[in-house]
Design a protein around this motif. Structure first.
Motif, short mmCIF file in Angstrom:
data_model
loop_
_atom_site.label_atom_id
_atom_site.label_comp_id
_atom_site.label_asym_id
_atom_site.label_seq_id
_atom_site.Cartn_x
_atom_site.Cartn_y
_atom_site.Cartn_z
N GLU A 1 0.81 -1.22 0.00
CA GLU A 1 0.00 0.00 0.00
C GLU A 1 0.85 1.28 0.00
O GLU A 1 0.41 2.32 -0.47
CB GLU A 1 -0.91 0.04 1.23
CG GLU A 1 -1.83 -1.15 1.37
CD GLU A 1 -1.28 -2.22 2.31
OE1 GLU A 1 -2.08 -2.98 2.88
OE2 GLU A 1 -0.03 -2.28 2.45
N GLU A 2 2.05 1.20 0.55
CA GLU A 2 2.85 2.41 0.75
C GLU A 2 3.23 3.08 -0.57
O GLU A 2 3.17 4.30 -0.70
CB GLU A 2 4.11 2.07 1.56
CG GLU A 2 4.89 3.27 2.01
CD GLU A 2 6.09 2.88 2.86
OE1 GLU A 2 6.88 3.80 3.18
OE2 GLU A 2 6.25 1.70 3.20
N LEU A 3 3.62 2.28 -1.56
CA LEU A 3 3.99 2.84 -2.85
C LEU A 3 2.78 3.46 -3.55
O LEU A 3 2.86 4.58 -4.08
CB LEU A 3 4.61 1.75 -3.73
CG LEU A 3 5.07 2.18 -5.12
CD1 LEU A 3 6.13 3.27 -5.04
CD2 LEU A 3 5.59 0.98 -5.91
N LEU A 4 1.67 2.76 -3.55
CA LEU A 4 0.45 3.30 -4.16
C LEU A 4 0.01 4.59 -3.46
O LEU A 4 -0.42 5.54 -4.11
CB LEU A 4 -0.67 2.25 -4.12
CG LEU A 4 -2.04 2.69 -4.64
CD1 LEU A 4 -1.95 3.20 -6.07
CD2 LEU A 4 -3.03 1.53 -4.54
N SER A 5 0.14 4.63 -2.13
CA SER A 5 -0.25 5.83 -1.38
C SER A 5 0.60 7.03 -1.78
O SER A 5 0.09 8.14 -1.97
CB SER A 5 -0.12 5.57 0.12
OG SER A 5 -0.99 4.55 0.54
N ALA A 6 1.91 6.82 -1.92
CA ALA A 6 2.79 7.91 -2.35
C ALA A 6 2.39 8.43 -3.72
O ALA A 6 2.38 9.64 -3.97
CB ALA A 6 4.24 7.44 -2.35
N ASP A 7 2.01 7.51 -4.60
CA ASP A 7 1.62 7.92 -5.95
C ASP A 7 0.27 8.64 -5.94
O ASP A 7 0.06 9.59 -6.71
CB ASP A 7 1.59 6.71 -6.88
CG ASP A 7 2.99 6.15 -7.14
OD1 ASP A 7 3.98 6.87 -6.87
OD2 ASP A 7 3.09 5.00 -7.61
N LEU A 8 -0.65 8.22 -5.09
CA LEU A 8 -1.93 8.93 -4.96
C LEU A 8 -1.71 10.36 -4.46
O LEU A 8 -2.30 11.31 -4.98
CB LEU A 8 -2.85 8.17 -4.00
CG LEU A 8 -3.48 6.88 -4.54
CD1 LEU A 8 -4.10 6.08 -3.41
CD2 LEU A 8 -4.53 7.19 -5.61
#
Length: 295
Positions: free
Chosen positions: A176-183
């Motif tokens: 989730e951490e990578l997707l959150s940064a991209d969001l």
């Protein structure tokens, strides 16, 4: 109902069947999609027989978190609520989370309060969500977060697709951490909502050592993919100081090192305003008892 519930599963038939019974009894009556990640225990056939109203996606391979990407291809509602095969949403919570997303167009994810069953005690991560130090705009309906928990969150489907979903490289474990940064780089925000409740009855069918290896590897990969060099170095040092010195950590570090060529190619540090949010979490995460890499 403006949301669809997505569940990924592998070889945990009993847990999944209990979860589906609870989800299908919810007053919101959400559509439910199950992605079976190549289970070997008859999970897919049992779901097809006992729950014909569920959309079943059979994967020939164990896709891990990427099974959620596959499911979102079938989602036709504005929002998607993720849960694991051992978590379920409390009645009314889907409607409350969807209402928050409807009311705030730049809100991408709502993470709920997690209660561990049996007993209904708060998950140790909940105080960290409730007391999150991440700065957020005044309109945000709850504490701002720097990441979300896929087993207990509802996302705006359009934002999920815009950000590219979960990375196939990470597979499963802290994905989730990578997707959150991209969001956040796209201008979205994430928040915690105390009145959105998700229950978790941890399955005994799991490989904690594999989960730890992937968690350490994926944390390092995400750090070097998205954080500026000084922050990446500090966070790496803090992680290495706190992990156990054993063969599972060694395997995680070897796996992380094997990814260096593609990390160099795909590295895209977040903009300064996102880095400022993420930096507020570095110290609390080092002290966290809920985020320890142990098994």
């Amino acid at each position: 109902m403006p949301c669809t519930v997505v569940v990924i599963t592998r070889d945990r038939r009993a847990s999944l069947l209990r979860t589906l019974s609870r989800l299908l009894a919810l007053p919101e009556r959400p559509p439910v999609i199950v992605v079976d990640n190549a289970s070997r225990d008859g999970t897919a056939d049992t779901v097809a027989r006992r729950f014909p109203q569920v959309t079943l996606v059979r994967s020939a391979d164990n896709l891990g978190a990427i099974g959620r990407n596959l499911a979102v291809d079938h989602v036709r509602t504005p929002h998607v609520a993720f849960c694991d095969d051992d978590t379920w949403w409390e009645p009314g919570s889907l409607a409350r989370a969807a209402a928050l997303l409807d009311a705030h167009p730049r809100l991408a994810a709502v993470t709920g309060r997690i209660l561990v069953e049996p007993g209904g005690r708060e998950d140790p991560i909940v105080p960290e969500l409730r007391d999150s130090p991440v700065p957020g705009p005044a309109w945000l309906p709850g504490p701002a977060l720097g990441s979300f928990l896929a087993g207990a969150s509802m996302l705006r489907a359009e934002a999920f697709r815009e950000a590219g979903g979960f990375s196939p490289r990470l597979w499963l474990g802290g994905e989730e951490e990578l997707l959150s940064a991209d969001l956040m780089t796209l201008g979205y925000h994430l928040c915690y909502a105390a009145d959105v409740v998700v229950h978790h009855e941890p399955s005994s069918v799991r490989d904690p050592h594999l989960r730890r290896r992937h968690g350490i590897r994926n944390t390092l990969w995400t750090t070097w993919l998205r954080r500026p060099l000084p922050s990446a170095a500090r966070r790496t040092g803090g992680l290495l100081y706190g992990v156990p010195r054993d063969r599972h950590t060694a395997a995680a570090l070897a796996g992380a090192a094997a990814g260096i060529p593609w990390l160099v190619r795909e590295r895209r540090p977040v903009p300064p305003h996102v880095e400022a949010r993420l930096r507020t979490l570095d110290a609390p995460q080092r002290r966290s008892r809920a985020r320890r890499y142990v098994s």
